[in-house]
Design a protein around this motif. Structure first.
Motif, PDB file in Angstrom:
ATOM      1  N   ASP A 180      38.507  31.346  -3.923  1.00 51.87           N
ATOM      2  CA  ASP A 180      37.450  30.170  -4.256  1.00 51.87           C
ATOM      3  C   ASP A 180      38.041  29.790  -5.604  1.00 51.87           C
ATOM      4  OD1 ASP A 180      37.118  32.348  -5.931  1.00 51.87           O
ATOM      5  OD2 ASP A 180      34.828  32.445  -5.295  1.00 51.87           O
ATOM      6  N   HIS A 181      37.353  28.879  -6.184  1.00 53.93           N
ATOM      7  CA  HIS A 181      37.628  28.318  -7.559  1.00 53.93           C
ATOM      8  C   HIS A 181      36.231  27.869  -8.061  1.00 53.93           C
ATOM      9  CE1 HIS A 181      36.808  24.220  -6.260  1.00 53.93           C
ATOM     10  NE2 HIS A 181      37.779  24.051  -5.479  1.00 53.93           N
ATOM     11  N   ALA A 182      35.965  27.297  -9.213  1.00 55.68           N
ATOM     12  CA  ALA A 182      34.586  27.175  -9.978  1.00 55.68           C
ATOM     13  C   ALA A 182      33.726  26.136  -9.306  1.00 55.68           C
ATOM     14  CB  ALA A 182      35.156  26.652 -11.390  1.00 55.68           C
ATOM     15  N   ASP A 183      34.145  25.446  -8.254  1.00 55.57           N
ATOM     16  CA  ASP A 183      33.203  24.441  -7.756  1.00 55.57           C
ATOM     17  C   ASP A 183      33.316  24.453  -6.232  1.00 55.57           C
ATOM     18  OD1 ASP A 183      30.887  22.712  -7.775  1.00 55.57           O
ATOM     19  OD2 ASP A 183      32.381  21.053  -7.540  1.00 55.57           O
ATOM     20  N   GLN A 184      32.667  25.700  -5.444  1.00 53.98           N
ATOM     21  CA  GLN A 184      32.684  25.444  -4.105  1.00 53.98           C
ATOM     22  C   GLN A 184      31.623  26.477  -3.665  1.00 53.98           C
ATOM     23  OE1 GLN A 184      36.978  27.055  -3.541  1.00 53.98           O
ATOM     24  NE2 GLN A 184      36.182  28.169  -1.987  1.00 53.98           N
ATOM     25  N   TYR A 185      31.260  26.442  -2.497  1.00 53.60           N
ATOM     26  CA  TYR A 185      30.207  27.309  -1.783  1.00 53.60           C
ATOM     27  C   TYR A 185      30.783  28.032  -0.794  1.00 53.60           C
ATOM     28  CZ  TYR A 185      25.510  28.737  -0.212  1.00 53.60           C
ATOM     29  OH  TYR A 185      24.618  29.407   0.242  1.00 53.60           O
ATOM     30  N   GLY A 186      30.979  29.346  -1.155  1.00 52.24           N
ATOM     31  CA  GLY A 186      31.910  30.286  -0.449  1.00 52.24           C
ATOM     32  C   GLY A 186      33.165  30.180  -0.654  1.00 52.24           C
ATOM     33  N   TYR A 187      33.925  31.395   0.050  1.00 55.21           N
ATOM     34  CA  TYR A 187      35.391  31.095   0.142  1.00 55.21           C
ATOM     35  C   TYR A 187      36.282  30.372   0.868  1.00 55.21           C
ATOM     36  CZ  TYR A 187      34.693  36.276  -1.861  1.00 55.21           C
ATOM     37  OH  TYR A 187      34.334  37.334  -2.494  1.00 55.21           O
ATOM     38  N   SER A 188      37.225  30.192   0.247  1.00 53.35           N
ATOM     39  CA  SER A 188      38.134  29.258   1.489  1.00 53.35           C
ATOM     40  C   SER A 188      38.863  30.272   1.865  1.00 53.35           C
ATOM     41  CB  SER A 188      39.257  28.574   0.553  1.00 53.35           C
ATOM     42  OG  SER A 188      38.562  27.463  -0.209  1.00 53.35           O
ATOM     43  N   ARG A 189      39.393  30.060   3.121  1.00 56.34           N
ATOM     44  CA  ARG A 189      40.451  31.080   4.005  1.00 56.34           C
ATOM     45  C   ARG A 189      41.844  30.478   4.050  1.00 56.34           C
ATOM     46  NH1 ARG A 189      38.333  32.543   9.668  1.00 56.34           N
ATOM     47  NH2 ARG A 189      36.821  33.949   8.378  1.00 56.34           N
ATOM     48  N   VAL A 190      42.863  31.228   3.429  1.00 56.04           N
ATOM     49  CA  VAL A 190      44.251  30.643   3.383  1.00 56.04           C
ATOM     50  C   VAL A 190      44.881  31.343   4.412  1.00 56.04           C
ATOM     51  CG1 VAL A 190      46.116  30.325   1.965  1.00 56.04           C
ATOM     52  CG2 VAL A 190      43.764  30.075   0.967  1.00 56.04           C
ATOM     53  N   LYS A 191      45.632  30.800   5.109  1.00 54.94           N
ATOM     54  CA  LYS A 191      46.811  31.305   6.105  1.00 54.94           C
ATOM     55  C   LYS A 191      48.056  30.720   5.895  1.00 54.94           C
ATOM     56  CE  LYS A 191      43.430  31.997   9.877  1.00 54.94           C
ATOM     57  NZ  LYS A 191      43.100  31.807  11.319  1.00 54.94           N
ATOM     58  N   VAL A 192      49.274  31.491   5.533  1.00 55.68           N
ATOM     59  CA  VAL A 192      50.441  31.048   5.365  1.00 55.68           C
ATOM     60  C   VAL A 192      51.299  32.028   6.293  1.00 55.68           C
ATOM     61  CG1 VAL A 192      52.280  30.697   3.666  1.00 55.68           C
ATOM     62  CG2 VAL A 192      49.752  30.790   3.004  1.00 55.68           C
ATOM     63  N   THR A 193      52.539  31.181   6.699  1.00 53.26           N
ATOM     64  CA  THR A 193      53.604  31.984   7.591  1.00 53.26           C
ATOM     65  C   THR A 193      54.960  31.458   6.677  1.00 53.26           C
ATOM     66  OG1 THR A 193      52.140  32.020   9.340  1.00 53.26           O
ATOM     67  CG2 THR A 193      54.812  32.203   9.811  1.00 53.26           C
ATOM     68  N   TYR A 194      55.600  32.501   6.558  1.00 49.29           N
ATOM     69  CA  TYR A 194      57.119  32.166   5.908  1.00 49.29           C
ATOM     70  C   TYR A 194      57.890  32.431   7.192  1.00 49.29           C
ATOM     71  CZ  TYR A 194      55.345  31.912   1.134  1.00 49.29           C
ATOM     72  OH  TYR A 194      54.962  31.744  -0.089  1.00 49.29           O
ATOM     73  N   LYS A 195      59.115  31.777   7.115  1.00 50.28           N
ATOM     74  CA  LYS A 195      60.138  31.993   8.152  1.00 50.28           C
ATOM     75  C   LYS A 195      61.410  32.635   7.329  1.00 50.28           C
ATOM     76  CE  LYS A 195      63.546  29.763  11.327  1.00 50.28           C
ATOM     77  NZ  LYS A 195      63.761  28.378  11.697  1.00 50.28           N
ATOM     78  N   LEU A 196      61.588  33.930   7.719  1.00 49.60           N
ATOM     79  CA  LEU A 196      62.740  34.729   6.985  1.00 49.60           C
ATOM     80  C   LEU A 196      64.021  33.898   7.465  1.00 49.60           C
ATOM     81  CD1 LEU A 196      61.661  38.317   7.375  1.00 49.60           C
ATOM     82  CD2 LEU A 196      60.854  36.637   5.983  1.00 49.60           C
ATOM     83  N   LYS A 197      65.013  34.028   6.512  1.00 49.01           N
ATOM     84  CA  LYS A 197      66.325  33.582   6.675  1.00 49.01           C
ATOM     85  C   LYS A 197      67.215  34.383   7.966  1.00 49.01           C
ATOM     86  CE  LYS A 197      66.970  31.845   1.793  1.00 49.01           C
ATOM     87  NZ  LYS A 197      67.487  31.744   0.853  1.00 49.01           N
TER      88      LYS A 197
ATOM     89  N   ALA B  98      60.866  39.656  14.198  1.00 51.37           N
ATOM     90  CA  ALA B  98      60.408  38.196  14.735  1.00 51.37           C
ATOM     91  C   ALA B  98      60.743  37.108  13.533  1.00 51.37           C
ATOM     92  CB  ALA B  98      58.551  38.304  14.761  1.00 51.37           C
ATOM     93  N   GLY B  99      61.229  37.752  12.421  1.00 49.10           N
ATOM     94  CA  GLY B  99      61.629  36.891  11.255  1.00 49.10           C
ATOM     95  C   GLY B  99      60.533  36.039  10.779  1.00 49.10           C
ATOM     96  N   THR B 100      59.364  36.735  10.335  1.00 46.43           N
ATOM     97  CA  THR B 100      58.072  35.952   9.656  1.00 46.43           C
ATOM     98  C   THR B 100      57.748  37.178   8.673  1.00 46.43           C
ATOM     99  OG1 THR B 100      56.854  36.941  11.396  1.00 46.43           O
ATOM    100  CG2 THR B 100      57.549  34.726  11.851  1.00 46.43           C
ATOM    101  N   MET B 101      56.943  36.202   7.791  1.00 44.44           N
ATOM    102  CA  MET B 101      55.973  37.037   6.830  1.00 44.44           C
ATOM    103  C   MET B 101      54.965  36.131   6.579  1.00 44.44           C
ATOM    104  SD  MET B 101      56.944  38.102   3.039  1.00 44.44           S
ATOM    105  CE  MET B 101      57.354  36.507   2.365  1.00 44.44           C
ATOM    106  N   THR B 102      53.624  36.926   6.979  1.00 40.61           N
ATOM    107  CA  THR B 102      52.529  36.156   7.458  1.00 40.61           C
ATOM    108  C   THR B 102      51.565  36.672   6.054  1.00 40.61           C
ATOM    109  OG1 THR B 102      51.755  37.663   9.019  1.00 40.61           O
ATOM    110  CG2 THR B 102      52.855  35.508   9.716  1.00 40.61           C
ATOM    111  N   PHE B 103      50.427  35.804   5.752  1.00 32.85           N
ATOM    112  CA  PHE B 103      49.221  36.303   4.748  1.00 32.85           C
ATOM    113  C   PHE B 103      48.119  35.499   5.096  1.00 32.85           C
ATOM    114  CE2 PHE B 103      53.268  36.684   2.223  1.00 32.85           C
ATOM    115  CZ  PHE B 103      53.148  37.721   1.366  1.00 32.85           C
ATOM    116  N   GLU B 104      47.112  36.230   4.965  1.00 28.44           N
ATOM    117  CA  GLU B 104      45.954  35.509   5.220  1.00 28.44           C
ATOM    118  C   GLU B 104      44.850  36.284   4.243  1.00 28.44           C
ATOM    119  OE1 GLU B 104      42.431  35.015   8.625  1.00 28.44           O
ATOM    120  OE2 GLU B 104      44.019  36.008   9.042  1.00 28.44           O
TER     121      GLU B 104
END
Length: 423
Positions: free
Chosen positions: A406-423, A396-402
């Motif tokens: 969190d950092h020192a001033d937030q209530y709960g986790y953030s959710r991060v989603k990232v998709t790379y396009k392979l060459k 598919a030519g992708t690399m995905t992360f989820e």
């Protein structure tokens, strides 16, 4: 006669005081009435040479101008010669207080390492204007794969019919950070979604073998370098509510800032990487999972890689988590902080004992990520926690992360989603 002279002298004194007072009021009015210039941007502030990336910048004045006013743009810092503006002179039209311009990189200056540039105004009329906030840009050299990477990839493709070169160099990405809000600082109270874009530089780790492939994200991992830098600044040197509050009763932040000459106007270099990301290939080698979580206790380390210890000989924790997203931080203010600690400065050592430092890792990535430490769902609240996952799909030519973060001033986790396009 004596009474007359006394009254005359008193009257002269009162007039002099009144004149000084009037002058002071006028001076204060001049400062208040000075038109302040603010440079801001909503997008990423990292530019990679050769990528064609740009940054849109907004100029705002604290007061509208009566007549059209032009500002000639320039840059300062190590990367100043790389910066180009469109237009080079920006004009605020009469009756308004805003203007926009675009920053890009020139083709005639090639960098060999990361450098920083700050936007400024050339020949600014300082009697009428002052710059209160600027935009600092991180400029990265173009990253290409090496001969060693090409040779390794060629051998790996011959054995497994997979082109690893599609992973190496600068990969474009798109993603989001779903931030929960709930912080104490005004910057972090509201939930929001932050868009991620740009590129990451990805390379083969030298410890790789044909049986165990390891990659490193050597610049802007997960597209989060600017987000991490911005959050760290808001948690520390830009936090006038707590950390940087100039108050004699405020212990910690002000002492550290004075000790290492660190504030919101000092030019610092902030860089993140993730090293040692192991690929676990499926039997057909068409897909692979990616491990990117660092496990183990998180201590402050000296230049030899050994933990600093307190007065009782116990290691000093940076954070209390024992598994975290593998961000590694390089930050010039921490370099100065570390030098003070190693040199035996009593203030720096005392502050470190209280967990007060210029190390970004002490403020970012606070909770373990392999287990849900916030447990919001148990209280009937919405949780953004997710198990960290990384998958490469070569067809598919992708690399995905989820992953959670969190950092020192937030209530709960953030959710991060990232998709790379392979060459």
């Amino acid at each position: 006669m004596k009474s007359y002279k006394f009254l005359a002298s008193a009257a002269s004194l009162l007039m002099a005081v009144a004149m000084v007072s009037c002058d002071k009021e006028n001076n204060d009015d001049d400062k208040i009435l000075s038109n302040h210039v603010y440079f801001t941007t909503e997008g990423p502030t990292t530019l990679v040479q050769g990528s064609g990336m740009t940054v849109d910048v907004h100029l705002t004045l604290s007061q509208a101008v009566a007549e059209a006013t032009s500002f000639e743009l320039t840059a300062s810092g190590e990367a100043a010669d790389c910066i180009a503006f469109d237009p080079e002179t920006v004009t605020v039209t009469a009756g308004t207080n805003t203007a926009d311009f675009t920053v890009s990189l020139t083709d005639n200056v090639k960098l060999t390492k990361e450098a920083v540039a700050a936007i400024e105004i050339k020949n600014l009329n300082e009697d009428a204007f002052d710059v209160r906030a600027t935009v600092r840009l991180s400029v990265l050299p173009a990253a290409q794969y090496s001969e060693e990477e090409a040779s390794f990839a060629q051998a790996f493709q011959a054995a497994n019919d997979v082109d690893l070169l599609s992973l190496f160099g600068d990969l474009t990405l798109a993603g989001t950070i779903e931030f929960p809000g709930g912080g104490n600082l005004s910057s972090f109270t509201e939930p929001t979604t932050i868009n991620l874009s740009g590129t990451s530089s990805i390379h083969l780790n030298p410890a790789s073998t044909m049986e165990r492939v390891i990659i490193d994200m050597t610049a802007n991992p997960m597209g989060m370098n600017d987000y991490l830098h911005d959050s760290f600044r808001k948690l520390t040197i830009e936090d006038k509510e707590f950390f940087a509050l100039d108050d004699e009763d405020n212990f910690g932040g002000p002492q550290l800032m004075n000790l290492i000459n660190w504030n919101e106007n000092t030019n610092e270099t902030f860089k993140t990487t993730i090293s040692g990301m192991v690929l676990d290939f499926a039997p057909d080698h068409k897909t692979a999972t990616v491990s990117f979580v660092t496990e183990g206790e998180n201590f402050y380390l000296n230049p030899e890689g050994e933990p600093f210890v307190d007065s009782e000989g116990e290691p000093i924790y940076m954070t209390w988590n024992d598994n975290r997203i593998g961000f590694e931080y390089s930050y010039t203010a921490w370099d100065r902080n570390l030098e003070k600690i190693v040199g035996g400065d009593p203030t720096a050592i005392e502050l470190l004992g209280y967990g007060i430092s210029a190390h970004p890792g002490a403020w970012l990535g606070m909770s373990s990520v392999l287990d849900d430490e916030w447990l919001l769902e148990e209280d009937g609240e919405v949780s953004l926690y997710c198990q960290p996952t990384g998958v490469i799909d070569f067809e598919a030519g992708t690399m995905t992360f989820e992953f959670p973060f969190d950092h020192a001033d937030q209530y709960g986790y953030s959710r991060v989603k990232v998709t790379y396009k392979l060459k």
